[in-house]
Design a protein around this motif. Structure first.
Motif, PDB file in Angstrom:
ATOM      1  N   GLU A  60       0.857  -1.195   0.000  1.00 55.28           N
ATOM      2  CA  GLU A  60       0.000   0.000   0.000  1.00 55.28           C
ATOM      3  C   GLU A  60       0.891   1.243   0.000  1.00 55.28           C
ATOM      4  N   THR A  61       1.678   1.366  -1.037  1.00 54.00           N
ATOM      5  CA  THR A  61       2.746   2.362  -1.140  1.00 54.00           C
ATOM      6  C   THR A  61       2.291   3.779  -0.841  1.00 54.00           C
ATOM      7  N   MET A  62       1.077   4.137  -1.264  1.00 55.08           N
ATOM      8  CA  MET A  62       0.613   5.522  -1.169  1.00 55.08           C
ATOM      9  C   MET A  62      -0.277   5.781   0.034  1.00 55.08           C
ATOM     10  N   SER A  63      -0.444   4.806   0.917  1.00 54.91           N
ATOM     11  CA  SER A  63      -1.451   4.918   1.968  1.00 54.91           C
ATOM     12  C   SER A  63      -0.919   5.671   3.185  1.00 54.91           C
ATOM     13  N   THR A  64      -1.239   6.965   3.237  1.00 49.91           N
ATOM     14  CA  THR A  64      -0.823   7.816   4.352  1.00 49.91           C
ATOM     15  C   THR A  64      -2.002   8.501   5.031  1.00 49.91           C
ATOM     16  N   HIS A  65      -3.203   8.314   4.511  1.00 43.73           N
ATOM     17  CA  HIS A  65      -4.392   8.978   5.046  1.00 43.73           C
ATOM     18  C   HIS A  65      -5.440   7.950   5.485  1.00 43.73           C
ATOM     19  N   GLY A  66      -6.289   8.359   6.404  1.00 42.77           N
ATOM     20  CA  GLY A  66      -7.407   7.524   6.819  1.00 42.77           C
ATOM     21  C   GLY A  66      -7.334   7.021   8.245  1.00 42.77           C
ATOM     22  N   GLY A  67      -6.224   7.289   8.939  1.00 46.41           N
ATOM     23  CA  GLY A  67      -6.160   6.886  10.345  1.00 46.41           C
ATOM     24  C   GLY A  67      -5.357   5.626  10.580  1.00 46.41           C
ATOM     25  N   ILE A  68      -5.411   5.150  11.800  1.00 47.75           N
ATOM     26  CA  ILE A  68      -4.500   4.109  12.264  1.00 47.75           C
ATOM     27  C   ILE A  68      -4.724   2.755  11.608  1.00 47.75           C
ATOM     28  N   LEU A  69      -5.913   2.488  11.111  1.00 48.41           N
ATOM     29  CA  LEU A  69      -6.150   1.209  10.449  1.00 48.41           C
ATOM     30  C   LEU A  69      -5.875   1.260   8.955  1.00 48.41           C
ATOM     31  N   THR A  70      -5.632   2.452   8.435  1.00 47.56           N
ATOM     32  CA  THR A  70      -5.449   2.616   7.006  1.00 47.56           C
ATOM     33  C   THR A  70      -4.025   3.005   6.642  1.00 47.56           C
ATOM     34  N   GLY A 111      -8.987   1.296   0.386  1.00 42.08           N
ATOM     35  CA  GLY A 111     -10.386   1.130   0.735  1.00 42.08           C
ATOM     36  C   GLY A 111     -11.167   2.368   0.345  1.00 42.08           C
ATOM     37  N   ALA A 112     -11.971   2.875   1.272  1.00 41.08           N
ATOM     38  CA  ALA A 112     -12.808   4.034   0.993  1.00 41.08           C
ATOM     39  C   ALA A 112     -12.023   5.343   1.008  1.00 41.08           C
ATOM     40  N   THR A 113     -10.789   5.323   1.456  1.00 44.52           N
ATOM     41  CA  THR A 113     -10.044   6.555   1.684  1.00 44.52           C
ATOM     42  C   THR A 113      -9.203   6.946   0.473  1.00 44.52           C
ATOM     43  N   TYR A 114      -9.504   8.109  -0.060  1.00 44.17           N
ATOM     44  CA  TYR A 114      -8.701   8.686  -1.140  1.00 44.17           C
ATOM     45  C   TYR A 114      -7.362   9.142  -0.565  1.00 44.17           C
ATOM     46  N   GLN A 115      -6.292   8.812  -1.232  1.00 43.91           N
ATOM     47  CA  GLN A 115      -4.959   9.092  -0.710  1.00 43.91           C
ATOM     48  C   GLN A 115      -4.324  10.366  -1.279  1.00 43.91           C
TER      49      GLN A 115
END
Length: 337
Positions: A60-70, A111-115
């Motif tokens: 999930e290289t780009m996943s920096t947003h959405g909180g602790i589970l994301t 998931g539902a979170t735009y990065q």
């Protein structure tokens, strides 16, 4: 984002869970900013098979947003800033998750979170990096992220199919991709490094519920589905902090398989995992006295024959929150033999 984790994210958001404090950084965890390895592939012999290499990658290289589970990676900025910093650090396999959006475009989601990034951002950063460092190559896993289920995203209706949109991007970036890997009709053989320097190699194009789309990528990965397969370890569900040792063992056993296997065969080992009771940062860095996967890996890779048969090849090692020492150790294996 896996379906069970996506549902869990919605539950926790609804309950307004308070984030836990960030775990302490060390050489294995959350110190990517200290890593600078922009040209580590350049000195390697061109005849070396891509499969023979030890390559640090990010899940999930780009996943920096959405909180602790994301969140799975340190945040170095939107619009591809995080990717750019990872490439400078030495990351050479990336895991990109895309949503079909208006105008037949891809936006980057977990998931539902735009990065806060689009696929053009990804390709632009890759192109700029490889132009500046033509001795390198980057391996890409691209996955259609949206399932339309609770906690996931939903593709925008009325758009072209995922494969057709992907083809439109490769047409607009004709010199970026190693063309045999982005041909819909035929999977590619695993290339030698000289063949793909300065290019992006597509390893696989995955559908939203597992399986591959058409014949894109490397022929070896035709069986890459959701979770583990012959050449991929991706046991992504870690049911609790107490289950982290099980995940460590899954990663270790696959490392041993990779290290001993034929060097013409590529292996992908996901060190990541999560659930409602085990956040990605906890699995990577450890929690409540349980050692995380990242510090375990750094120790295991450094251990000599008096402890166990040394690892001589990691394959593609996909990490959450990697540290500079762990990245450096994986890279060093390429010149240690």
């Amino acid at each position: 984002m896996k379906r069970s984790l996506a549902v869990a994210l919605c539950v926790l958001t609804a309950l307004a869970v308070t984030p836990r404090p960030t775990l302490a950084a060390d050489a294995s965890y959350r110190t990517l900013s200290a890593a600078t390895n922009p040209d580590w592939m350049a000195p390697l012999p061109g005849a070396t098979s891509l499969a023979a290499l030890s390559i640090p990658g990010t899940h999930e290289t780009m996943s920096t947003h959405g909180g602790i589970l994301t969140q799975t990676q340190e945040d170095f900025g939107d619009s591809g800033g995080t990717l750019a910093r990872q490439l400078t650090a030495g990351i050479r396999m990336i895991d990109i998750r895309a949503r079909v959006n208006t105008g037949n475009t891809f936006t980057i989601h977990h998931g539902a979170t735009y990065q806060n990034a689009n696929f053009d951002d990804v390709l632009g950063k890759l192109g700029a990096f490889l132009a500046a460092h033509p001795g390198e190559t980057v391996v890409l896993r691209l996955k259609q992220e949206c399932t339309g289920e609770l906690g996931s995203c939903t593709d925008v209706s009325g758009q072209a199919g995922f494969a057709d949109i992907f083809d439109s991007y490769t047409a607009r970036y004709p010199n970026l991709f190693w063309q045999p890997s982005v041909t819909r009709a035929t999977g590619a053989a695993t290339p030698a490094l000289a063949t793909v320097r300065g290019k992006v190699v597509l390893a696989v194009l995955n559908g939203p519920r597992g399986g591959v789309i058409e014949h894109y990528g490397l022929a070896q990965f035709a069986g890459w589905h959701d979770g583990s397969s012959t050449y991929v370890q991706d046991e992504y569900t870690v049911s609790s902090v107490g289950a982290i040792p099980t995940k460590r063992d899954q990663v270790r056993r696959f490392l041993d398989v990779t290290s001993a296997a034929d060097r013409s065969t590529m292996y992908v080992n996901f060190a990541s995992g999560a659930s409602i009771f085990a956040q990605p940062q906890q699995v990577a860095g450890g929690a409540f006295g349980v050692q995380g996967v990242n510090p375990f890996l750094l120790t295991y890779l450094n251990e000599g024959p008096e402890v166990h048969t040394p690892v001589v090849r990691t394959g593609m090692l996909m990490l959450d929150f990697p540290g500079n020492g762990l990245i450096a150790k994986v890279i060093a294996l390429n010149t240690a033999r």
